[in-house]
Design a protein around this motif. Structure first.
Motif, PDB file in Angstrom:
ATOM      1  N   ALA A  81       0.828  -1.200   0.000  1.00 35.14           N
ATOM      2  CA  ALA A  81       0.000   0.000   0.000  1.00 35.14           C
ATOM      3  C   ALA A  81       0.865   1.253   0.000  1.00 35.14           C
ATOM      4  CB  ALA A  81      -0.926  -0.003   1.219  1.00 35.14           C
ATOM      5  N   VAL A  83       3.880   1.647  -1.363  1.00 35.18           N
ATOM      6  CA  VAL A  83       4.415   1.877  -2.707  1.00 35.18           C
ATOM      7  C   VAL A  83       3.331   2.448  -3.621  1.00 35.18           C
ATOM      8  CG1 VAL A  83       5.369   0.774  -4.759  1.00 35.18           C
ATOM      9  CG2 VAL A  83       6.210   0.121  -2.501  1.00 35.18           C
ATOM     10  N   LEU A  84       2.127   1.880  -3.540  1.00 35.95           N
ATOM     11  CA  LEU A  84       1.023   2.366  -4.382  1.00 35.95           C
ATOM     12  C   LEU A  84       0.695   3.821  -4.051  1.00 35.95           C
ATOM     13  CD1 LEU A  84      -1.449  -0.653  -4.502  1.00 35.95           C
ATOM     14  CD2 LEU A  84      -0.304   0.418  -6.434  1.00 35.95           C
ATOM     15  N   TYR A  86       2.663   6.031  -2.716  1.00 37.92           N
ATOM     16  CA  TYR A  86       3.769   6.865  -3.189  1.00 37.92           C
ATOM     17  C   TYR A  86       3.593   7.163  -4.676  1.00 37.92           C
ATOM     18  CZ  TYR A  86       8.485   8.238  -4.555  1.00 37.92           C
ATOM     19  OH  TYR A  86       9.552   8.907  -5.067  1.00 37.92           O
ATOM     20  N   TYR A  87       3.269   6.113  -5.438  1.00 39.91           N
ATOM     21  CA  TYR A  87       3.132   6.287  -6.882  1.00 39.91           C
ATOM     22  C   TYR A  87       2.048   7.305  -7.213  1.00 39.91           C
ATOM     23  CZ  TYR A  87       2.248   5.360 -11.764  1.00 39.91           C
ATOM     24  OH  TYR A  87       2.085   5.513 -13.111  1.00 39.91           O
ATOM     25  N   PHE A  88       0.856   7.097  -6.621  1.00 42.00           N
ATOM     26  CA  PHE A  88      -0.258   7.983  -6.973  1.00 42.00           C
ATOM     27  C   PHE A  88      -0.034   9.396  -6.432  1.00 42.00           C
ATOM     28  CE2 PHE A  88      -2.532   3.948  -7.722  1.00 42.00           C
ATOM     29  CZ  PHE A  88      -2.924   4.207  -9.022  1.00 42.00           C
ATOM     30  N   LEU A  90       2.921  10.849  -6.049  1.00 43.68           N
ATOM     31  CA  LEU A  90       3.923  11.457  -6.912  1.00 43.68           C
ATOM     32  C   LEU A  90       3.296  11.941  -8.217  1.00 43.68           C
ATOM     33  CD1 LEU A  90       7.082  11.778  -7.029  1.00 43.68           C
ATOM     34  CD2 LEU A  90       7.049   9.769  -8.491  1.00 43.68           C
ATOM     35  N   ARG A  91       2.434  11.082  -8.786  1.00 47.70           N
ATOM     36  CA  ARG A  91       1.767  11.441 -10.044  1.00 47.70           C
ATOM     37  C   ARG A  91       0.935  12.703  -9.883  1.00 47.70           C
ATOM     38  NH1 ARG A  91       3.293   9.825 -14.914  1.00 47.70           N
ATOM     39  NH2 ARG A  91       4.697   8.136 -14.422  1.00 47.70           N
ATOM     40  N   ARG A  95       1.490  16.256 -11.714  1.00 46.19           N
ATOM     41  CA  ARG A  95       0.456  16.871 -12.549  1.00 46.19           C
ATOM     42  C   ARG A  95       0.188  18.299 -12.096  1.00 46.19           C
ATOM     43  NH1 ARG A  95      -4.863  13.976 -12.365  1.00 46.19           N
ATOM     44  NH2 ARG A  95      -3.728  12.964 -10.694  1.00 46.19           N
ATOM     45  N   GLY A 156       3.719  12.354 -19.732  1.00 48.01           N
ATOM     46  CA  GLY A 156       2.297  12.023 -19.751  1.00 48.01           C
ATOM     47  C   GLY A 156       1.388  13.195 -19.971  1.00 48.01           C
ATOM     48  N   ALA A 157       0.194  13.052 -19.367  1.00 47.54           N
ATOM     49  CA  ALA A 157      -0.888  13.999 -19.606  1.00 47.54           C
ATOM     50  C   ALA A 157      -0.478  15.407 -19.219  1.00 47.54           C
ATOM     51  CB  ALA A 157      -2.104  13.581 -18.806  1.00 47.54           C
TER      52      ALA A 157
ATOM     53  N   LEU B  43       8.668   2.868 -11.792  1.00 47.23           N
ATOM     54  CA  LEU B  43       7.700   3.184 -10.733  1.00 47.23           C
ATOM     55  C   LEU B  43       6.409   2.409 -10.917  1.00 47.23           C
ATOM     56  CD1 LEU B  43       7.771   6.990  -9.955  1.00 47.23           C
ATOM     57  CD2 LEU B  43       7.951   5.101  -8.368  1.00 47.23           C
ATOM     58  N   SER B  47       4.716  -0.495  -8.704  1.00 48.74           N
ATOM     59  CA  SER B  47       3.329  -0.417  -8.249  1.00 48.74           C
ATOM     60  C   SER B  47       2.566  -1.689  -8.586  1.00 48.74           C
ATOM     61  CB  SER B  47       2.637   0.787  -8.882  1.00 48.74           C
ATOM     62  OG  SER B  47       3.346   1.955  -8.562  1.00 48.74           O
ATOM     63  N   ALA B  50       3.539  -4.048  -6.070  1.00 52.14           N
ATOM     64  CA  ALA B  50       2.943  -3.646  -4.797  1.00 52.14           C
ATOM     65  C   ALA B  50       1.476  -4.072  -4.725  1.00 52.14           C
ATOM     66  CB  ALA B  50       3.052  -2.131  -4.626  1.00 52.14           C
ATOM     67  N   VAL B  54      -0.222  -6.336  -1.821  1.00 45.59           N
ATOM     68  CA  VAL B  54      -1.397  -5.985  -1.006  1.00 45.59           C
ATOM     69  C   VAL B  54      -2.454  -7.075  -1.116  1.00 45.59           C
ATOM     70  CG1 VAL B  54      -3.236  -4.323  -0.632  1.00 45.59           C
ATOM     71  CG2 VAL B  54      -0.997  -3.531  -1.315  1.00 45.59           C
ATOM     72  N   SER B 207      -4.201   9.409 -13.761  1.00 41.41           N
ATOM     73  CA  SER B 207      -2.920   9.954 -13.326  1.00 41.41           C
ATOM     74  C   SER B 207      -1.790   9.677 -14.303  1.00 41.41           C
ATOM     75  CB  SER B 207      -2.555   9.396 -11.954  1.00 41.41           C
ATOM     76  OG  SER B 207      -2.136   8.061 -12.071  1.00 41.41           O
ATOM     77  N   LYS B 209      -1.853   8.895 -17.924  1.00 39.64           N
ATOM     78  CA  LYS B 209      -2.305   8.707 -19.303  1.00 39.64           C
ATOM     79  C   LYS B 209      -1.158   8.407 -20.249  1.00 39.64           C
ATOM     80  CE  LYS B 209      -6.638  10.978 -20.241  1.00 39.64           C
ATOM     81  NZ  LYS B 209      -7.014  12.022 -19.314  1.00 39.64           N
ATOM     82  N   GLY B 210      -0.064   9.175 -20.089  1.00 34.33           N
ATOM     83  CA  GLY B 210       1.058   9.026 -21.007  1.00 34.33           C
ATOM     84  C   GLY B 210       1.637   7.623 -20.971  1.00 34.33           C
ATOM     85  N   GLU B 211       1.813   7.115 -19.773  1.00 36.24           N
ATOM     86  CA  GLU B 211       2.419   5.799 -19.631  1.00 36.24           C
ATOM     87  C   GLU B 211       1.491   4.708 -20.150  1.00 36.24           C
ATOM     88  OE1 GLU B 211       5.753   4.267 -16.641  1.00 36.24           O
ATOM     89  OE2 GLU B 211       4.530   5.995 -16.202  1.00 36.24           O
TER      90      GLU B 211
END
Lengths: 182, 232
Positions: A81, A83-84, A86-88, A90-91, A95, A156-157, B43, B47, B50, B54, B207, B209-211
């Motif tokens: 959880a 790591v997940l 952290y990822y979201f 950071l994203r 943005r 990305g976006a 990353l 995930s 990860a 979980v 979050s 889209k690009g990837e």
């Protein structure tokens, strides 16, 4: 709550309901050990089929108690959880940083233009921003800190969204460059 | 829930180990290649691992009155293709075998074969099939994750049935028995896994889209394709 958030919450609610229903309906009541692990049940089934079967290898390390075992399972879930999250996180930060950088690029573009028309010599900083619509955003974002990483690393976006205002900044920035040249 | 330590006869344990090894080796190479050519995907790879961590730790009650846990391998298989999940799934199994006495080292090959190889491939295949027939992304993701989860435990049941055929009814009888323990328990859990995978995929489409576009999960927007053609 936006429609998106509502759908996400509904998904979580469904998962929770699926987990709670067997408990609420008492589906394990007819068992000797309700809601034990299916792997343990399989071990029982194996000994039913082959009463003489003895496991020929035992775990190298076994959690000394149920408490320690659940702690280790919680640790496993926490690592995942973490790591997940952290990822979201950071994203999201990237943005927002990119959006802010784009905004800042738009602003510095116009400010520098004003300065350039006033003094004429201060156009150099803008020349960077105006040189290329893509890098322009990244450079301008350096002012606002977080924006740099976002605009530069994120293909990305965020970056695509930032490109349009960046191009505008480029347009605004090109005039001071001309100005200082003349 | 995986096959417990020592509960597969040595010959079976070795055979499943031999069957799983090439997939894991191939997976390690695919993973190294992915990280080297797309360092920014590290990353998202982490995930995906990860997510497996979980979900493998979530023991949930089920309709059979027993508990089991989802696998979480569908997401990574859809994002990065199944070979990568052969590695990430095996790492999760190894963690549980070493620290939690859950699953085991002697049964690692068999458990990796079900959870890290068959599950991801079956889930990925389902996902691709749904996409080919024009199903919306999230519908395909749901069924991909559902199948990845359920097929894992169907394979576990087959593995145990082969090792311990019923004295009266043989392998089919044992399969019915182990299937009742593993696969039936898993059905509602597979639904949960499908829903959770859809949730994470929804968050990813917002979050990253690009990837997702680079990985081919999302289609390229038309304007961007145009731009690229012009750049060439």
């Amino acid at each position: 709550m936006s429609r998106n958030t509502k759908i996400n919450a509904l998904l979580l609610l469904l998962v929770a309901a699926l987990a709670v229903l067997p408990l609420a309906l008492g589906l394990g009541d007819d068992k000797e050990q309700p809601f034990s692990g299916s792997d343990g049940e399989a071990q029982t089934a194996i000994t039913e089929i082959r009463p003489d079967y003895k496991p020929w290898f035992s775990p190298l390390y076994e959690p000394p108690s149920g408490e320690i075992e659940s702690a280790l399972f919680a640790l496993q879930a926490a690592i995942g959880a973490g790591v997940l999250a952290y990822y979201f996180g950071l994203r999201r930060g990237r943005r927002q940083g990119a959006a802010r950088a784009a905004e800042a690029a738009g602003r510095t573009g116009t400010v520098a233009k004003d300065e350039a028309t006033d003094g004429g010599g201060s156009g150099t900083g803008v020349a960077d921003a105006g040189a290329d619509s893509g890098t322009g955003v990244a450079n301008a974002g350096a002012d606002s800190g977080t924006g740099t990483a976002g605009a530069r690393a994120d293909s990305g976006a965020g970056a695509t969204a930032a490109r349009a205002p960046g191009a505008e900044a480029g347009g605004a920035g090109s005039s001071p460059v001309d100005g200082s040249g003349a | 829930m995986h096959i417990a330590e020592g509960y597969l006869p040595p010959v079976h344990a070795a055979a499943w180990g031999v069957a799983a090894a090439p997939f894991v080796v191939h997976g390690v190479r695919a993973l190294t290649r992915e990280v080297r050519s797309n360092p920014e995907s590290t990353l998202l790879l982490g995930s995906s691992g990860a997510f497996t961590f979980v979900l493998s730790a979530l023991k949930l009650p089920s309709v059979t009155g027993s508990c089991s846990h989802p696998t979480g391998t569908g997401l990574g298989a859809i994002l990065f293709r199944p070979p990568i999940m052969a590695v990430l799934g095996t790492i999760t199994l190894l963690f549980q075998a070493l620290l939690l006495a859950h699953g085991g080292l002697t049964t690692l090959g068999a458990n990796a074969f079900s959870m890290a190889i068959v599950g991801p491939w079956a889930g990925y295949g389902t996902y691709r099939l749904f996409r080919r027939f024009g199903a919306p992304l999230m519908v395909a993701v749901f069924f991909g994750a559902f199948v990845a989860d359920l097929s894992t435990y169907c394979v576990t049941s087959v593995q145990l049935a082969l090792a311990f055929p019923d004295p009266g009814s043989g392998v089919p009888g044992a399969l019915a028995k182990f299937g009742g323990i593993f696969a039936v328990t898993q059905i509602p859990l597979a639904v949960s896994e499908g829903l959770l995978t859809v949730l994470v995929m929804r968050l990813l489409t917002q979050s990253s889209k690009g990837e997702l576009t680079r990985l081919g999960v999302l289609a390229r927007p038309r304007a961007e394709r145009h731009e690229e053609a012009a750049a060439r």
